[in-house]
Write a protein that holds these residues in place. Structure first.
Motif, PDB file in Angstrom:
ATOM      1  N   HIS A 140       0.794  -1.223   0.000  1.00  0.00           N
ATOM      2  CA  HIS A 140       0.000   0.000   0.000  1.00  0.00           C
ATOM      3  C   HIS A 140       0.828   1.275   0.000  1.00  0.00           C
ATOM      4  O   HIS A 140       0.295   2.371   0.202  1.00  0.00           O
ATOM      5  N   ASP A 141       2.120   1.148  -0.215  1.00  0.00           N
ATOM      6  CA  ASP A 141       2.957   2.299  -0.507  1.00  0.00           C
ATOM      7  C   ASP A 141       4.148   1.800  -1.304  1.00  0.00           C
ATOM      8  O   ASP A 141       4.468   0.603  -1.296  1.00  0.00           O
ATOM      9  N   ALA A 142       4.802   2.710  -2.023  1.00  0.00           N
ATOM     10  CA  ALA A 142       5.853   2.310  -2.951  1.00  0.00           C
ATOM     11  C   ALA A 142       7.045   1.658  -2.252  1.00  0.00           C
ATOM     12  O   ALA A 142       7.627   0.692  -2.766  1.00  0.00           O
ATOM     13  N   ARG A 143       7.414   2.162  -1.085  1.00  0.00           N
ATOM     14  CA  ARG A 143       8.565   1.590  -0.375  1.00  0.00           C
ATOM     15  C   ARG A 143       8.266   0.179   0.111  1.00  0.00           C
ATOM     16  O   ARG A 143       9.132  -0.711   0.046  1.00  0.00           O
ATOM     17  N   ALA A 144       7.058  -0.051   0.594  1.00  0.00           N
ATOM     18  CA  ALA A 144       6.671  -1.387   1.018  1.00  0.00           C
ATOM     19  C   ALA A 144       6.663  -2.338  -0.174  1.00  0.00           C
ATOM     20  O   ALA A 144       7.109  -3.491  -0.068  1.00  0.00           O
ATOM     21  N   ALA A 145       6.175  -1.849  -1.303  1.00  0.00           N
ATOM     22  CA  ALA A 145       6.148  -2.686  -2.502  1.00  0.00           C
ATOM     23  C   ALA A 145       7.554  -3.099  -2.919  1.00  0.00           C
ATOM     24  O   ALA A 145       7.807  -4.262  -3.252  1.00  0.00           O
ATOM     25  N   GLY A 146       8.484  -2.154  -2.890  1.00  0.00           N
ATOM     26  CA  GLY A 146       9.862  -2.456  -3.274  1.00  0.00           C
ATOM     27  C   GLY A 146      10.511  -3.458  -2.334  1.00  0.00           C
ATOM     28  O   GLY A 146      11.189  -4.394  -2.757  1.00  0.00           O
ATOM     29  N   ALA A 147      10.283  -3.272  -1.026  1.00  0.00           N
ATOM     30  CA  ALA A 147      10.888  -4.160  -0.035  1.00  0.00           C
ATOM     31  C   ALA A 147      10.325  -5.574  -0.128  1.00  0.00           C
ATOM     32  O   ALA A 147      11.073  -6.557  -0.060  1.00  0.00           O
ATOM     33  N   SER A 153      12.137 -11.669  -5.619  1.00  0.00           N
ATOM     34  CA  SER A 153      13.229 -11.709  -6.598  1.00  0.00           C
ATOM     35  C   SER A 153      14.521 -12.232  -5.977  1.00  0.00           C
ATOM     36  O   SER A 153      15.353 -12.840  -6.662  1.00  0.00           O
ATOM     37  N   GLY A 154      14.683 -12.018  -4.672  1.00  0.00           N
ATOM     38  CA  GLY A 154      15.893 -12.469  -3.996  1.00  0.00           C
ATOM     39  C   GLY A 154      15.810 -13.875  -3.449  1.00  0.00           C
ATOM     40  O   GLY A 154      16.732 -14.352  -2.777  1.00  0.00           O
ATOM     41  N   THR A 200      -5.639 -39.687  -9.471  1.00  0.00           N
ATOM     42  CA  THR A 200      -4.952 -38.401  -9.328  1.00  0.00           C
ATOM     43  C   THR A 200      -4.087 -38.427  -8.072  1.00  0.00           C
ATOM     44  O   THR A 200      -4.253 -39.289  -7.212  1.00  0.00           O
ATOM     45  N   SER A 201      -3.198 -37.450  -7.973  1.00  0.00           N
ATOM     46  CA  SER A 201      -2.335 -37.306  -6.798  1.00  0.00           C
ATOM     47  C   SER A 201      -2.393 -35.876  -6.312  1.00  0.00           C
ATOM     48  O   SER A 201      -2.395 -34.938  -7.115  1.00  0.00           O
ATOM     49  N   LEU A 202      -2.455 -35.708  -4.998  1.00  0.00           N
ATOM     50  CA  LEU A 202      -2.389 -34.381  -4.397  1.00  0.00           C
ATOM     51  C   LEU A 202      -0.959 -34.142  -3.948  1.00  0.00           C
ATOM     52  O   LEU A 202      -0.409 -34.915  -3.159  1.00  0.00           O
ATOM     53  N   LEU A 203      -0.359 -33.069  -4.457  1.00  0.00           N
ATOM     54  CA  LEU A 203       1.049 -32.794  -4.213  1.00  0.00           C
ATOM     55  C   LEU A 203       1.249 -31.483  -3.471  1.00  0.00           C
ATOM     56  O   LEU A 203       0.445 -30.554  -3.597  1.00  0.00           O
ATOM     57  N   GLN A 204       2.335 -31.418  -2.727  1.00  0.00           N
ATOM     58  CA  GLN A 204       2.831 -30.155  -2.188  1.00  0.00           C
ATOM     59  C   GLN A 204       4.052 -29.774  -3.004  1.00  0.00           C
ATOM     60  O   GLN A 204       4.941 -30.596  -3.213  1.00  0.00           O
ATOM     61  N   VAL A 205       4.063 -28.536  -3.464  1.00  0.00           N
ATOM     62  CA  VAL A 205       5.169 -28.068  -4.299  1.00  0.00           C
ATOM     63  C   VAL A 205       5.748 -26.793  -3.696  1.00  0.00           C
ATOM     64  O   VAL A 205       5.019 -25.821  -3.480  1.00  0.00           O
ATOM     65  N   THR A 206       7.039 -26.817  -3.424  1.00  0.00           N
ATOM     66  CA  THR A 206       7.749 -25.635  -2.941  1.00  0.00           C
ATOM     67  C   THR A 206       8.694 -25.186  -4.040  1.00  0.00           C
ATOM     68  O   THR A 206       9.446 -26.001  -4.592  1.00  0.00           O
ATOM     69  N   ILE A 207       8.651 -23.901  -4.384  1.00  0.00           N
ATOM     70  CA  ILE A 207       9.495 -23.424  -5.483  1.00  0.00           C
ATOM     71  C   ILE A 207      10.552 -22.453  -4.971  1.00  0.00           C
ATOM     72  O   ILE A 207      10.296 -21.647  -4.088  1.00  0.00           O
ATOM     73  N   GLU A 208      11.736 -22.585  -5.533  1.00  0.00           N
ATOM     74  CA  GLU A 208      12.826 -21.669  -5.196  1.00  0.00           C
ATOM     75  C   GLU A 208      12.869 -20.493  -6.161  1.00  0.00           C
ATOM     76  O   GLU A 208      13.369 -19.420  -5.827  1.00  0.00           O
ATOM     77  N   THR A 209      12.394 -20.718  -7.370  1.00  0.00           N
ATOM     78  CA  THR A 209      12.349 -19.670  -8.394  1.00  0.00           C
ATOM     79  C   THR A 209      10.895 -19.440  -8.770  1.00  0.00           C
ATOM     80  O   THR A 209      10.020 -20.223  -8.400  1.00  0.00           O
ATOM     81  N   GLY A 210      10.637 -18.388  -9.521  1.00  0.00           N
ATOM     82  CA  GLY A 210       9.257 -18.066  -9.870  1.00  0.00           C
ATOM     83  C   GLY A 210       9.080 -17.802 -11.344  1.00  0.00           C
ATOM     84  O   GLY A 210       8.606 -16.738 -11.741  1.00  0.00           O
ATOM     85  N   LEU A 247       2.786 -18.728   2.576  1.00  0.00           N
ATOM     86  CA  LEU A 247       3.854 -17.751   2.360  1.00  0.00           C
ATOM     87  C   LEU A 247       4.511 -17.479   3.707  1.00  0.00           C
ATOM     88  O   LEU A 247       3.821 -17.312   4.710  1.00  0.00           O
ATOM     89  N   ALA A 248       5.837 -17.433   3.737  1.00  0.00           N
ATOM     90  CA  ALA A 248       6.554 -17.127   4.970  1.00  0.00           C
ATOM     91  C   ALA A 248       7.801 -16.330   4.626  1.00  0.00           C
ATOM     92  O   ALA A 248       8.471 -16.606   3.624  1.00  0.00           O
ATOM     93  N   PHE A 249       8.117 -15.316   5.479  1.00  0.00           N
ATOM     94  CA  PHE A 249       9.260 -14.464   5.181  1.00  0.00           C
ATOM     95  C   PHE A 249       9.639 -13.633   6.395  1.00  0.00           C
ATOM     96  O   PHE A 249       8.844 -13.451   7.330  1.00  0.00           O
TER      97      PHE A 249
END
Length: 273
Positions: A140-147, A153-154, A200-210, A247-249
């Protein structure tokens, strides 16, 4: 009907009058298109959406109207605010709702939904496939969006998904290291349950890249396309069975570890047909 109107005003005039004269479209249709984000103008040196039909526009101003009946007729699925953290908020994006709009309109996007709901500035932090559903952050503000964007991306954002795929796949933290569009792409897959009736199979997928469609392409590459994947698998009578569930960070704003989980009531992954 799909048409583009591009004009530079010769004299001061309201936006709707100028666009009606140039396009031949009824004013009511133009007003609807403008409200839905299909009109752009040059304001303070930037191309931005113009939504106020009766805005007095000065001579020399460029107006553009991207009119598409099919786009404007779409009705957005309802997004749900899960948490409001002040400088950012956490949302459930349903299947079919876009992360952000296009030049043809933004009324079917989460970003616009959040703007209307919260009546605050909203900035896109990351993307989620329009066909997928699940957790998304809006700043909800530009600085928060960048952070917050830097976390994605990191690669310091933990992103966990669930996917129901065709066929029976047994895996425990299986690493998929397969480039997407010639860029490195890493996914980790673990089986949560098997449904032999589908099968069918139900999977959990964790991604390092996007990467774009990374999970969809990685799972299809294993021979187990996501149920409902029209691009890499087979159509199905259910939406794309892919959900962003966690999501966790380390929050750069509060300096605390935070995590968000999709409520079970919003988990709609159903057995494949």
């Amino acid at each position: 009907m799909r048409t583009t109107t591009d004009l530079t005003l010769q004299h001061d005039q309201t936006a709707v009058d100028a666009l009606a004269e140039a396009s031949g479209l009824p004013k009511q249709r133009i007003k609807d298109a403008m409200a839905k984000g299909a009109c752009w103008w040059t304001y303070k040196g930037k191309q931005v959406r113009l939504r106020k039909a009766k805005r007095e526009v000065k001579a020399g101003t460029r107006l553009q109207l991207f009119y598409d009946d099919a786009v404007l007729a779409r009705k957005p699925e309802a997004a749900e605010l899960l948490e409001d953290r002040g400088r950012y908020s956490v949302w459930f994006k349903p299947h079919g709702l876009l992360a952000q709009g296009s030049q043809w309109g933004d009324h079917c996007s989460l970003l616009r939904w959040a703007e209307v709901e919260l009546k605050r500035d909203c900035f896109l932090v990351h993307r989620l496939d329009g066909d997928a559903a699940g957790l998304m952050l809006i700043a909800h503000d530009a600085r928060a969006a960048g952070a917050l964007s830097q976390l994605f991306s990191g690669r310091t954002m933990t992103k966990v998904y669930q996917a129901r795929v065709a066929g029976l796949l047994e895996a425990t933290d299986r690493l998929i290291d397969a480039p997407v569009d010639d860029k490195p792409a890493l996914s980790h897959v673990t089986t949560l349950s098997l449904d032999e009736s589908g099968p069918t199979s139900l999977l959990q997928v964790t991604i390092e890249t996007g990467r774009k469609h990374q999970i969809r392409r990685h799972l299809a590459g294993l021979g187990h396309a996501i149920v409902g994947d029209r691009l890499y698998g087979q159509p199905a009578p259910v939406p794309l069975q892919l959900l962003a569930v966690h999501l966790a960070f380390d929050c750069p704003l509060s300096r605390r570890r935070v995590s968000f989980d999709l409520p079970q009531r919003l988990n709609d992954l159903t057995p494949g047909q």
